[in-house]
Design an enzyme around this catalytic site. Sequence first.
Site, short mmCIF file in Angstrom:
data_model
loop_
_atom_site.label_atom_id
_atom_site.label_comp_id
_atom_site.label_asym_id
_atom_site.label_seq_id
_atom_site.Cartn_x
_atom_site.Cartn_y
_atom_site.Cartn_z
N GLN A 158 0.85 -1.19 0.00
CA GLN A 158 0.00 0.00 0.00
C GLN A 158 0.88 1.24 0.00
O GLN A 158 1.25 1.76 1.05
CB GLN A 158 -0.95 0.01 1.20
CG GLN A 158 -1.96 1.12 1.09
CD GLN A 158 -3.07 1.00 2.11
OE1 GLN A 158 -3.23 0.02 2.79
NE2 GLN A 158 -3.85 2.06 2.20
N PHE A 159 1.20 1.74 -1.20
CA PHE A 159 2.09 2.88 -1.33
C PHE A 159 1.54 4.13 -0.65
O PHE A 159 2.28 5.02 -0.27
CB PHE A 159 2.42 3.16 -2.81
CG PHE A 159 1.33 3.83 -3.57
CD1 PHE A 159 1.31 5.22 -3.69
CD2 PHE A 159 0.31 3.10 -4.17
CE1 PHE A 159 0.30 5.86 -4.40
CE2 PHE A 159 -0.69 3.72 -4.88
CZ PHE A 159 -0.70 5.10 -5.00
N THR A 160 0.22 4.21 -0.48
CA THR A 160 -0.37 5.41 0.12
C THR A 160 0.04 5.61 1.58
O THR A 160 -0.14 6.70 2.12
CB THR A 160 -1.91 5.40 0.00
OG1 THR A 160 -2.42 4.24 0.67
CG2 THR A 160 -2.34 5.40 -1.46
#
Length: 150
Positions: free
Chosen positions: A78-80
């Site tokens: 989850q890059f966010t």
Amino acid sequence: MRIVIQRVKHASVTINNKIKSNIGQGLLILVGIEDADEKEDALWLSKKIVNLRIFDDKQGVMNCSVKEIDGEILIVSQFTLQASTKKGNRPSYIKASKPDKAIPLYDFFCHAVEKDLEKAVQTGVFGADMQVELLNDGPVTIWIDSQNKE
């Protein structure tokens, strides 16, 4: 690496209306990787996660690890988690690693967790549009940043 650990009764990842992975009691781990992260971060986090005492013992006290209860782990990229919200209202993801760095480190992390847990873990698909479902148990949610070791 930034991770969010959620103690769950169950969790799953669906991609294109098809369940890719699911677990029963255990941990859902969301992982965000930045360019400063290295294999040492993944190894440190793996040991921390597998030994984190956030499951109830027989007296109802959080004193057991996922390994001790023979729980399962689902790991989702989850890059966010690397979002910066310092300026304005649109998050910046400039700190998030590009796939050429993030994918190998994500894979290394998943294998490290499997080794420390001594059984297979479930995963999402890096970069895919995923629907993640979970039943948070407690709720217990913990955030850890390997750059700060907290």
